[in-house]
Design a protein around this motif. Sequence first.
Motif, PDB file in Angstrom:
ATOM      1  N   MET A   1     -42.210  -6.316  -5.397  1.00  0.00           N
ATOM      2  CA  MET A   1     -41.564  -6.746  -6.620  1.00  0.00           C
ATOM      3  C   MET A   1     -40.275  -7.483  -6.276  1.00  0.00           C
ATOM      4  O   MET A   1     -39.467  -7.008  -5.496  1.00  0.00           O
ATOM      5  N   GLU A   2     -40.087  -8.637  -6.865  1.00  0.00           N
ATOM      6  CA  GLU A   2     -38.889  -9.426  -6.619  1.00  0.00           C
ATOM      7  C   GLU A   2     -37.781  -9.005  -7.580  1.00  0.00           C
ATOM      8  O   GLU A   2     -38.022  -8.757  -8.751  1.00  0.00           O
ATOM      9  N   LEU A   3     -36.586  -8.935  -7.041  1.00  0.00           N
ATOM     10  CA  LEU A   3     -35.421  -8.659  -7.869  1.00  0.00           C
ATOM     11  C   LEU A   3     -34.923  -9.959  -8.473  1.00  0.00           C
ATOM     12  O   LEU A   3     -35.033 -11.013  -7.851  1.00  0.00           O
ATOM     13  N   PRO A   4     -34.377  -9.918  -9.674  1.00  0.00           N
ATOM     14  CA  PRO A   4     -33.853 -11.152 -10.276  1.00  0.00           C
ATOM     15  C   PRO A   4     -32.694 -11.705  -9.445  1.00  0.00           C
ATOM     16  O   PRO A   4     -31.944 -10.958  -8.827  1.00  0.00           O
ATOM     17  N   ASN A   5     -32.614 -13.038  -9.452  1.00  0.00           N
ATOM     18  CA  ASN A   5     -31.497 -13.685  -8.763  1.00  0.00           C
ATOM     19  C   ASN A   5     -30.198 -13.302  -9.445  1.00  0.00           C
ATOM     20  O   ASN A   5     -30.133 -13.205 -10.668  1.00  0.00           O
ATOM     21  N   LYS A   6     -29.197 -13.101  -8.649  1.00  0.00           N
ATOM     22  CA  LYS A   6     -27.885 -12.787  -9.187  1.00  0.00           C
ATOM     23  C   LYS A   6     -27.088 -14.085  -9.282  1.00  0.00           C
ATOM     24  O   LYS A   6     -26.938 -14.799  -8.303  1.00  0.00           O
ATOM     25  N   ASP A   7     -26.622 -14.383 -10.468  1.00  0.00           N
ATOM     26  CA  ASP A   7     -25.821 -15.567 -10.705  1.00  0.00           C
ATOM     27  C   ASP A   7     -24.769 -15.209 -11.749  1.00  0.00           C
ATOM     28  O   ASP A   7     -24.649 -14.049 -12.145  1.00  0.00           O
ATOM     29  N   LEU A   8     -23.987 -16.190 -12.163  1.00  0.00           N
ATOM     30  CA  LEU A   8     -22.931 -15.888 -13.135  1.00  0.00           C
ATOM     31  C   LEU A   8     -23.480 -15.339 -14.448  1.00  0.00           C
ATOM     32  O   LEU A   8     -22.869 -14.472 -15.055  1.00  0.00           O
ATOM     33  N   VAL A   9     -24.645 -15.820 -14.867  1.00  0.00           N
ATOM     34  CA  VAL A   9     -25.240 -15.317 -16.113  1.00  0.00           C
ATOM     35  C   VAL A   9     -25.539 -13.829 -15.972  1.00  0.00           C
ATOM     36  O   VAL A   9     -25.161 -13.025 -16.839  1.00  0.00           O
ATOM     37  N   THR A  10     -26.179 -13.442 -14.894  1.00  0.00           N
ATOM     38  CA  THR A  10     -26.515 -12.026 -14.725  1.00  0.00           C
ATOM     39  C   THR A  10     -25.266 -11.190 -14.461  1.00  0.00           C
ATOM     40  O   THR A  10     -25.216 -10.026 -14.855  1.00  0.00           O
ATOM     41  N   LEU A  11     -24.247 -11.762 -13.827  1.00  0.00           N
ATOM     42  CA  LEU A  11     -22.990 -11.032 -13.634  1.00  0.00           C
ATOM     43  C   LEU A  11     -22.306 -10.788 -14.980  1.00  0.00           C
ATOM     44  O   LEU A  11     -21.816  -9.691 -15.237  1.00  0.00           O
ATOM     45  N   PHE A  12     -22.269 -11.800 -15.836  1.00  0.00           N
ATOM     46  CA  PHE A  12     -21.689 -11.610 -17.166  1.00  0.00           C
ATOM     47  C   PHE A  12     -22.450 -10.524 -17.917  1.00  0.00           C
ATOM     48  O   PHE A  12     -21.839  -9.671 -18.569  1.00  0.00           O
ATOM     49  N   ASP A  13     -23.781 -10.525 -17.799  1.00  0.00           N
ATOM     50  CA  ASP A  13     -24.575  -9.453 -18.414  1.00  0.00           C
ATOM     51  C   ASP A  13     -24.178  -8.096 -17.846  1.00  0.00           C
ATOM     52  O   ASP A  13     -23.998  -7.132 -18.581  1.00  0.00           O
ATOM     53  N   GLN A  14     -24.056  -8.023 -16.525  1.00  0.00           N
ATOM     54  CA  GLN A  14     -23.700  -6.772 -15.850  1.00  0.00           C
ATOM     55  C   GLN A  14     -22.337  -6.258 -16.320  1.00  0.00           C
ATOM     56  O   GLN A  14     -22.134  -5.058 -16.461  1.00  0.00           O
ATOM     57  N   LEU A  15     -21.435  -7.178 -16.580  1.00  0.00           N
ATOM     58  CA  LEU A  15     -20.087  -6.818 -17.036  1.00  0.00           C
ATOM     59  C   LEU A  15     -20.027  -6.552 -18.539  1.00  0.00           C
ATOM     60  O   LEU A  15     -18.973  -6.178 -19.060  1.00  0.00           O
ATOM     61  N   GLY A  16     -21.136  -6.757 -19.233  1.00  0.00           N
ATOM     62  CA  GLY A  16     -21.163  -6.529 -20.677  1.00  0.00           C
ATOM     63  C   GLY A  16     -20.545  -7.659 -21.476  1.00  0.00           C
ATOM     64  O   GLY A  16     -20.120  -7.461 -22.615  1.00  0.00           O
ATOM     65  N   LEU A  17     -20.498  -8.850 -20.880  1.00  0.00           N
ATOM     66  CA  LEU A  17     -19.931 -10.023 -21.549  1.00  0.00           C
ATOM     67  C   LEU A  17     -21.054 -10.910 -22.064  1.00  0.00           C
ATOM     68  O   LEU A  17     -22.161 -10.905 -21.524  1.00  0.00           O
ATOM     69  N   ILE A  57     -16.852  -6.198  -4.014  1.00  0.00           N
ATOM     70  CA  ILE A  57     -16.207  -6.973  -2.949  1.00  0.00           C
ATOM     71  C   ILE A  57     -15.901  -6.078  -1.759  1.00  0.00           C
ATOM     72  O   ILE A  57     -16.211  -6.425  -0.613  1.00  0.00           O
ATOM     73  N   ARG A  58     -15.328  -4.924  -1.995  1.00  0.00           N
ATOM     74  CA  ARG A  58     -14.943  -4.014  -0.906  1.00  0.00           C
ATOM     75  C   ARG A  58     -16.147  -3.625  -0.060  1.00  0.00           C
ATOM     76  O   ARG A  58     -16.066  -3.551   1.159  1.00  0.00           O
ATOM     77  N   GLU A  59     -17.268  -3.363  -0.705  1.00  0.00           N
ATOM     78  CA  GLU A  59     -18.453  -2.897   0.003  1.00  0.00           C
ATOM     79  C   GLU A  59     -19.364  -4.035   0.448  1.00  0.00           C
ATOM     80  O   GLU A  59     -20.424  -3.780   1.027  1.00  0.00           O
ATOM     81  N   ASP A  60     -18.957  -5.287   0.170  1.00  0.00           N
ATOM     82  CA  ASP A  60     -19.793  -6.447   0.461  1.00  0.00           C
ATOM     83  C   ASP A  60     -21.218  -6.200  -0.042  1.00  0.00           C
ATOM     84  O   ASP A  60     -22.201  -6.418   0.661  1.00  0.00           O
ATOM     85  N   ALA A  61     -21.293  -5.709  -1.270  1.00  0.00           N
ATOM     86  CA  ALA A  61     -22.554  -5.301  -1.884  1.00  0.00           C
ATOM     87  C   ALA A  61     -23.327  -6.514  -2.403  1.00  0.00           C
ATOM     88  O   ALA A  61     -22.896  -7.662  -2.275  1.00  0.00           O
ATOM     89  N   GLU A  62     -24.465  -6.232  -3.029  1.00  0.00           N
ATOM     90  CA  GLU A  62     -25.366  -7.306  -3.435  1.00  0.00           C
ATOM     91  C   GLU A  62     -24.755  -8.281  -4.437  1.00  0.00           C
ATOM     92  O   GLU A  62     -25.135  -9.444  -4.481  1.00  0.00           O
ATOM     93  N   TRP A  63     -23.803  -7.844  -5.249  1.00  0.00           N
ATOM     94  CA  TRP A  63     -23.155  -8.726  -6.210  1.00  0.00           C
ATOM     95  C   TRP A  63     -21.988  -9.510  -5.604  1.00  0.00           C
ATOM     96  O   TRP A  63     -21.430 -10.388  -6.264  1.00  0.00           O
TER      97      TRP A  63
END
Length: 77
Positions: A1-17, A57-63
């Motif tokens: 299963m492929e994970l969705p690409n992470k971009d600004l749109v998905t980051l805004f979603d993740q942040l609840g914006l 950022i600190r953990e150099d994680a997937e986002w």
Amino acid sequence: MELPNKDLVTLFDQLGLDSDQASMDAFFASHALAPETKLSEADFWTPSQATFLRDEIREDAEWAPVVDELNARLHER
């Protein structure tokens, strides 16, 4: 299963914006950071948003690459 690409749109979603183009454009038009201000220390984040951004950022994680992009956009001015 492929994970969705992470971009600004998905980051805004993740942040609840709102993540439609008009809302993102309005966000960048009304938010900017001084060169010395760290992204996660901006006063417009909720505590949970700030923690998420700092930890990614600190953990150099997937986002991290997209958080870096957000950081660069907010420091452009």
